[in-house]
Design a protein around this motif. Structure first.
Motif, PDB file in Angstrom:
ATOM      1  N   GLU A 284      14.238  15.566  14.073  1.00 11.95           N
ATOM      2  CA  GLU A 284      13.629  14.805  12.992  1.00 11.95           C
ATOM      3  C   GLU A 284      14.599  13.727  12.549  1.00 11.95           C
ATOM      4  OE1 GLU A 284      14.368  17.353   8.999  1.00 11.95           O
ATOM      5  OE2 GLU A 284      12.794  18.118  10.312  1.00 11.95           O
ATOM      6  N   GLY A 285      14.050  12.652  12.020  1.00 14.54           N
ATOM      7  CA  GLY A 285      14.916  11.568  11.590  1.00 14.54           C
ATOM      8  C   GLY A 285      14.131  10.405  11.015  1.00 14.54           C
ATOM      9  N   THR A 286      14.801   9.275  10.946  1.00 14.19           N
ATOM     10  CA  THR A 286      14.195   8.056  10.425  1.00 14.19           C
ATOM     11  C   THR A 286      14.134   7.024  11.539  1.00 14.19           C
ATOM     12  OG1 THR A 286      16.326   7.184   9.691  1.00 14.19           O
ATOM     13  CG2 THR A 286      15.062   8.486   8.095  1.00 14.19           C
ATOM     14  N   TRP A 287      13.258   6.036  11.347  1.00 13.72           N
ATOM     15  CA  TRP A 287      13.164   4.933  12.292  1.00 13.72           C
ATOM     16  C   TRP A 287      12.758   3.679  11.538  1.00 13.72           C
ATOM     17  CZ3 TRP A 287       8.347   2.800  14.414  1.00 13.72           C
ATOM     18  CH2 TRP A 287       7.195   3.333  13.850  1.00 13.72           C
ATOM     19  N   THR A 288      12.886   2.525  12.167  1.00  9.68           N
ATOM     20  CA  THR A 288      12.559   1.260  11.531  1.00  9.68           C
ATOM     21  C   THR A 288      11.397   0.600  12.260  1.00  9.68           C
ATOM     22  OG1 THR A 288      14.868   0.972  10.889  1.00  9.68           O
ATOM     23  CG2 THR A 288      13.466  -0.985  10.815  1.00  9.68           C
ATOM     24  N   PRO A 289      10.179   0.734  11.729  1.00  6.13           N
ATOM     25  CA  PRO A 289       9.050   0.038  12.339  1.00  6.13           C
ATOM     26  C   PRO A 289       9.147  -1.463  12.064  1.00  6.13           C
ATOM     27  CG  PRO A 289       8.336   1.221  10.375  1.00  6.13           C
ATOM     28  CD  PRO A 289       9.780   1.546  10.580  1.00  6.13           C
ATOM     29  N   VAL A 290       8.815  -2.268  13.060  1.00  5.29           N
ATOM     30  CA  VAL A 290       8.857  -3.720  12.934  1.00  5.29           C
ATOM     31  C   VAL A 290       7.452  -4.256  13.215  1.00  5.29           C
ATOM     32  CG1 VAL A 290       9.894  -5.861  13.768  1.00  5.29           C
ATOM     33  CG2 VAL A 290      11.274  -3.776  13.634  1.00  5.29           C
ATOM     34  N   MET A 291       6.852  -4.926  12.225  1.00  5.00           N
ATOM     35  CA  MET A 291       5.479  -5.414  12.322  1.00  5.00           C
ATOM     36  C   MET A 291       5.479  -6.935  12.487  1.00  5.00           C
ATOM     37  SD  MET A 291       2.318  -4.877   9.640  1.00  5.00           S
ATOM     38  CE  MET A 291       3.307  -5.326   8.223  1.00  5.00           C
ATOM     39  N   GLY A 292       4.658  -7.402  13.427  1.00  8.87           N
ATOM     40  CA  GLY A 292       4.526  -8.840  13.639  1.00  8.87           C
ATOM     41  C   GLY A 292       3.310  -9.144  14.481  1.00  8.87           C
ATOM     42  N   GLY A 293       3.182 -10.387  14.874  1.00  9.94           N
ATOM     43  CA  GLY A 293       2.101 -10.794  15.745  1.00  9.94           C
ATOM     44  C   GLY A 293       2.446 -10.507  17.192  1.00  9.94           C
TER      45      GLY A 293
ATOM     46  N   ASN B  47       5.336  -4.346  -0.025  1.00 13.20           N
ATOM     47  CA  ASN B  47       5.427  -5.682  -0.581  1.00 13.20           C
ATOM     48  C   ASN B  47       6.016  -6.679   0.418  1.00 13.20           C
ATOM     49  OD1 ASN B  47       4.919  -7.480  -2.657  1.00 13.20           O
ATOM     50  ND2 ASN B  47       6.931  -7.197  -3.576  1.00 13.20           N
ATOM     51  N   VAL B  48       5.493  -6.659   1.672  1.00 17.33           N
ATOM     52  CA  VAL B  48       6.014  -7.538   2.714  1.00 17.33           C
ATOM     53  C   VAL B  48       5.191  -8.813   2.818  1.00 17.33           C
ATOM     54  CG1 VAL B  48       6.984  -5.647   4.046  1.00 17.33           C
ATOM     55  CG2 VAL B  48       4.668  -6.413   4.544  1.00 17.33           C
ATOM     56  N   ASN B  49       5.805  -9.837   3.361  1.00 18.58           N
ATOM     57  CA  ASN B  49       5.156 -11.131   3.574  1.00 18.58           C
ATOM     58  C   ASN B  49       5.325 -11.504   5.044  1.00 18.58           C
ATOM     59  OD1 ASN B  49       4.703 -11.500   0.731  1.00 18.58           O
ATOM     60  ND2 ASN B  49       6.880 -11.959   0.568  1.00 18.58           N
ATOM     61  N   LEU B  50       4.293 -11.315   5.841  1.00 17.76           N
ATOM     62  CA  LEU B  50       4.350 -11.730   7.238  1.00 17.76           C
ATOM     63  C   LEU B  50       4.041 -13.221   7.295  1.00 17.76           C
ATOM     64  CD1 LEU B  50       4.753 -10.786  10.143  1.00 17.76           C
ATOM     65  CD2 LEU B  50       2.292 -10.406  10.296  1.00 17.76           C
ATOM     66  N   SER B  51       4.870 -13.950   8.002  1.00 14.31           N
ATOM     67  CA  SER B  51       4.719 -15.405   8.091  1.00 14.31           C
ATOM     68  C   SER B  51       3.339 -15.791   8.612  1.00 14.31           C
ATOM     69  CB  SER B  51       5.787 -15.960   9.041  1.00 14.31           C
ATOM     70  OG  SER B  51       5.530 -17.311   9.341  1.00 14.31           O
TER      71      SER B  51
ATOM     72  N   GLY C  17      -1.618 -13.767  17.146  1.00 12.37           N
ATOM     73  CA  GLY C  17      -2.070 -12.675  18.004  1.00 12.37           C
ATOM     74  C   GLY C  17      -2.435 -11.455  17.183  1.00 12.37           C
ATOM     75  N   ASN C  18      -2.635 -10.365  17.873  1.00 15.15           N
ATOM     76  CA  ASN C  18      -2.994  -9.109  17.219  1.00 15.15           C
ATOM     77  C   ASN C  18      -1.776  -8.503  16.542  1.00 15.15           C
ATOM     78  OD1 ASN C  18      -5.597  -9.352  18.302  1.00 15.15           O
ATOM     79  ND2 ASN C  18      -4.881  -8.476  20.224  1.00 15.15           N
TER      80      ASN C  18
ATOM     81  N   SER D   5      -2.954 -10.338  13.299  1.00 15.26           N
ATOM     82  CA  SER D   5      -1.770 -10.425  12.436  1.00 15.26           C
ATOM     83  C   SER D   5      -2.094 -11.163  11.144  1.00 15.26           C
ATOM     84  CB  SER D   5      -0.620 -11.120  13.172  1.00 15.26           C
ATOM     85  OG  SER D   5      -0.992 -12.431  13.564  1.00 15.26           O
ATOM     86  N   SER D   6      -3.112 -12.013  11.158  1.00 10.01           N
ATOM     87  CA  SER D   6      -3.485 -12.735   9.942  1.00 10.01           C
ATOM     88  C   SER D   6      -3.946 -11.795   8.832  1.00 10.01           C
ATOM     89  CB  SER D   6      -4.588 -13.762  10.238  1.00 10.01           C
ATOM     90  OG  SER D   6      -5.738 -13.125  10.758  1.00 10.01           O
ATOM     91  N   ALA D   7      -4.292 -10.553   9.169  1.00  9.93           N
ATOM     92  CA  ALA D   7      -4.724  -9.581   8.159  1.00  9.93           C
ATOM     93  C   ALA D   7      -3.601  -9.225   7.192  1.00  9.93           C
ATOM     94  CB  ALA D   7      -5.248  -8.316   8.825  1.00  9.93           C
ATOM     95  N   VAL D   8      -2.353  -9.429   7.599  1.00 12.47           N
ATOM     96  CA  VAL D   8      -1.228  -9.083   6.718  1.00 12.47           C
ATOM     97  C   VAL D   8      -0.394 -10.307   6.341  1.00 12.47           C
ATOM     98  CG1 VAL D   8      -1.082  -6.701   7.475  1.00 12.47           C
ATOM     99  CG2 VAL D   8       0.237  -8.434   8.670  1.00 12.47           C
ATOM    100  N   GLU D   9      -0.888 -11.484   6.608  1.00 14.36           N
ATOM    101  CA  GLU D   9      -0.170 -12.682   6.199  1.00 14.36           C
ATOM    102  C   GLU D   9      -0.333 -12.896   4.703  1.00 14.36           C
ATOM    103  OE1 GLU D   9      -1.870 -15.751   8.568  1.00 14.36           O
ATOM    104  OE2 GLU D   9      -0.750 -15.174  10.353  1.00 14.36           O
ATOM    105  N   GLY D  10       0.625 -13.556   4.117  1.00 14.58           N
ATOM    106  CA  GLY D  10       0.553 -13.816   2.690  1.00 14.58           C
ATOM    107  C   GLY D  10       1.568 -12.983   1.945  1.00 14.58           C
ATOM    108  N   SER D  11       1.296 -12.723   0.702  1.00 11.82           N
ATOM    109  CA  SER D  11       2.297 -12.046  -0.120  1.00 11.82           C
ATOM    110  C   SER D  11       1.836 -10.669  -0.559  1.00 11.82           C
ATOM    111  CB  SER D  11       2.604 -12.895  -1.351  1.00 11.82           C
ATOM    112  OG  SER D  11       1.444 -13.063  -2.121  1.00 11.82           O
ATOM    113  N   GLY D  12       2.794  -9.807  -0.737  1.00 13.84           N
ATOM    114  CA  GLY D  12       2.560  -8.519  -1.360  1.00 13.84           C
ATOM    115  C   GLY D  12       1.722  -7.531  -0.580  1.00 13.84           C
TER     116      GLY D  12
END
Length: 153
Positions: free
Chosen positions: A26-35, A65-69, A74-75, A135-142
């Motif tokens: 068991e442990g931690t990991w860093t997910p990275v979200m983008g297009g 509270n992330v802001n994807l550029s 893409g997806n 990816s546009s589904a999470v663009e913007g602020s907050g």
């Protein structure tokens, strides 16, 4: 006072190898979200935990509270899985996105690549078929986004 250390596996309910608990982690990991198209350029990092028992891996992840550029394209794609999946095209899991309007869609997650090393999100609705979440589904602020999935290593 220091715990128990066992060399070899522990067998539960029988004496053969199929009853052997031979891996727990068991442990931690860093997910990275983008297009999908330009993931290495436009992405945001989150936090996650995982538990691996034998070949079964259960992951959780959260982006707060992330802001994807708006330059992401893409997806939607999440990389950085803590354990390499054993199967391409695994489906399962669930996700919740505070700013994502589902339009009567039912979202799910999929490990879907020739290398099986990242997650895509799929939405589907009644009599509407299915489609990737852009990816546009999470663009913007907050954007607040959380997910959970279980897959085989």
């Amino acid at each position: 006072s220091t715990g128990v250390e066992v060399t070899g596996g522990i067998r539960l309910g029988g004496s053969n190898a199929v009853n052997e608990l031979d891996d727990y982690e068991e442990g931690t990991w860093t997910p990275v979200m983008g297009g999908h198209s330009n993931h290495s350029t436009y992405n945001v990092s989150g936090t996650g935990t995982y538990t691996k028992i034998g070949r079964l891996v259960h992951i959780t992840g959260k982006f707060s509270n992330v802001n994807l550029s708006t330059s992401a394209s893409g997806n939607l794609k999440i990389t950085g899985l803590p354990v390499t999946p054993g199967y391409d095209h695994d489906y399962g899991g669930a996700f919740d996105m505070s700013s994502f309007v589902t339009d009567s869609s039912y979202p799910t997650m999929a490990i879907y690549s020739s290398t099986g090393d990242y997650l895509n999100m799929i939405k589907s609705g009644n009599n509407t078929g299915s489609d990737w979440v852009p990816s546009s589904a999470v663009e913007g602020s907050g954007v607040y986004f959380s997910f959970t999935m279980t897959y085989q290593a």
